[in-house]
Write an enzyme that holds these catalytic residues in place. Structure first.
Site: not given
Lengths: 317, 281
Positions: A13, A40, A61, A86, A112, A120, A170
């Protein structure tokens, strides 16, 4: 076998963030949107340097995808940033109608992705996004393997006219591809030549494939390793050229085996040169909480799993 | 600029086009199309500043996005009669190999259309994006959009409504076709929209109502007022009170003709009520 050096763990990322920052300096048409995940997605440099070309849309989104589509009317090149979950499933119809069917020049940048999101858990660990996106007509699907390649891919997709899905992750992972590489969409990269088995890997699994090839070499199995950063359009020729030599293939991806890279490769093989194939992928399951390494071990997505798959597929020849 | 007689003639001719298009293929959506005929005619012939020809980026002109894509018949007819493509092409509506798909699309390269719509609730976001691009391009033109009232049941609209106000997208005029009907019945029965004016205002929009949404003078007056209210820090919403099926007596005051084509006899009656003005395609 050819040696690859990990120059230090870096997250893909951040490669995206660095690529976007460079685009901010070099391409005035590039604009960026984010749905409340600026940190992020590592978009801060672009935002600091180009505040008027950044749109914070909040946790919305669907609206972000529509705004991105609209921004292309007027010649902008929008890069949307949010998590892979998302960026795809949540907004599939918006992407399908307003971006893909409408042929809009939107770059959907998704962080991610996969299990390596880690703690998560399954709500955020999408393992279906490659399938969702590759089914959309005209959509380019890219899953680069490390920091340098993600940065190069980010810069390259701005030059491609049409919708692109760029998938990255990530955690810090080995950074081993050249810093100054030129990224060619749809062009597979042959990382290691071999004669007994072809390993076709994408994303975080490419480094694992290289580790597996070393282990296989110790066992006397010569593995050819292909980094297939572009899943669509797939470099059929590179795959067929390799399997003509090796006679079998292992595909490796951080994704469900249904709808992923493996199925795309199977299609190429069945139509042209049916050879045995093994799939290193998740087995039609959701993920769970855990560290990235624990999850990749538990769900069979690491070098050890690739070695096992290679041993098996070689015997099936 | 057209005179009132020319605009009235165009309205009637567009109605004939709509009826004949949906009748020929026994499918399509006449109700909302007829209800918005005066609006489309006013927009494309009086209200919007348009360049000659069609360019996707639309720099230096006003833009229009149709969010409720199912009323494609009125859109196609007005685009064709404004010169975007040959009027004869209306003959191909919903047929195989046509650029006039059931719902509008950029996919077949039909001039005038800048986004695909049909799956509801997406057009306001797109219009916002285009309005932001205009601001970046320092292009002082307006982006217009049209939405069904029932369409506002889609949640994405409210994301967009919140965004446009929060970010002062004041070069946007979103019009709601406020006919209070949807496929399954009255919006009040299917899912009540509540007080739309108050809702938009609570979200930070400047709202004006055109209570006679099928009157050309009222639309011209209302949309000119809306235009004057752009550039003042708020997006503008127009609640356009229309009658679904307007201009054909048996199609009015019911939701039955939302997505149903007239049969031969019904077409004849409907066309008799709208005698040819500018020539059928």
């Amino acid at each position: 076998m050819k040696k690859y050096i990990d120059t230090g763990k870096k997250d893909t990322r951040s490669g995206f963030g660095a690529g976007l920052a460079e685009l901010g300096r070099t391409n005035p048409d590039v604009v960026a949107l984010c749905a409340d995940l600026v940190g992020s997605l590592k978009m801060n440099t672009f935002i600091d340097e180009n505040p008027d070309r950044f749109f914070q849309v909040g946790i919305a989104e669907a609206n972000m995808m529509g705004i991105a589509a609209g921004l292309t009317v007027g010649g902008k090149i929008p890069f949307t940033g949010t998590f892979a979950n998302f960026s795809t499933g949540r907004v599939y119809d918006q992407i399908r109608q307003s971006i893909a069917y409408s042929g809009k020049n939107v770059k959907i940048c998704a962080s991610h992705a996969g299990l390596t999101l880690g703690e998560d858990g399954a709500t955020h660990q999408i393992l279906e996004d490659i399938g969702l996106m590759k089914m959309l007509p005209g959509m380019v699907v890219i899953n680069p393997c490390d920091y340098n390649q993600t940065k190069a891919a980010t810069i390259a997709i701005a030059e491609h006219q049409g919708p692109v899905y760029l998938r990255f992750g990530r955690p810090g992972v080995a950074n081993f591809t050249p810093e100054d590489q030129k990224f060619e969409i749809g062009k597979a990269i042959l990382l290691n030549e071999g004669s007994d088995v072809t390993i076709v890997a994408t994303g975080h699994l490419v480094w694992e494939a290289l580790q597996a090839a070393e282990e296989l070499e110790n066992q006397g199995i010569s593995a050819e390793v292909i980094n297939i950063h572009t899943i669509k359009p797939l470099d059929d020729e590179a795959i067929l050229r390799s399997v003509a030599k090796t006679g079998c293939v292992v595909t490796a991806e951080e994704h469900n085996y249904l709808g992923g890279l493996g199925e795309s490769v199977s299609r190429v093989l069945v139509k042209n040169n049916p050879v045995p194939q093994e799939f290193v992928a998740t087995n039609d399951t959701f993920g769970e909480s855990g560290t990235p390494a624990q999850l990749m071990e538990k769900y069979g997505l690491n070098a050890a799993a690739i070695v096992k798959a290679a041993e098996k597929v070689v015997k099936r020849k | 600029m057209a005179n009132t007689q020319q605009l009235n003639d165009l309205v009637i001719q567009v109605r004939r086009d709509i009826l004949r298009m949906v009748h020929k293929v026994n499918s399509g959506h006449p109700g909302g199309s007829l209800g918005c005929t005066e609006f489309f005619v006013a927009m494309y012939n009086e209200i919007m500043e348009l360049n000659e020809g069609f360019d996707m980026d639309g720099v230096g002109e006003d833009l229009f996005f149709l969010s409720n894509g199912h009323i494609s018949p009125v859109y196609y007819s007005v685009l064709a009669r404004r010169g975007y493509f040959p009027v004869e092409e209306l003959n191909t509506f919903r047929l195989i190999d046509s650029r006039l798909q059931g719902h509008p699309t950029t996919h077949e390269g039909l001039p005038g259309v800048r986004i695909a719509s049909g799956s509801l609730g997406q057009g306001m976001s797109v219009a916002i994006g285009a309005a932001l691009a205009k601001k970046l391009n320092k292009d002082a033109h307006i982006v217009y959009s049209l939405h069904g009232d029932g369409e506002l049941q889609e949640g994405q609209n409210w994301e967009a409504i919140m965004y446009a106000a929060g970010n002062k997208v004041d070069n946007l005029i979103a019009t709601v076709d406020y006919n209070k009907k949807q496929i399954d019945g009255a919006t009040d029965d299917v899912l009540p929209l509540g007080d739309l004016k108050s809702k938009f205002e609570a979200f930070g929009w400047d709202v004006l109502e055109i209570t006679e949404g099928n009157s050309l003078p009222a639309i011209l007056d209302g949309m000119k007022t809306a235009k004057e209210r752009t550039g003042k820090g708020k997006p503008v919403c127009v609640l356009l009170h229309t009658e679904m099926g307007n201009g054909v007596d048996f199609m009015m005051h019911t939701h039955a003709w939302h997505g149903k084509a007239p049969n031969d006899e019904q077409l004849e009656v409907a066309l008799t009520q709208n005698p040819e003005t500018l020539g059928d395609y």
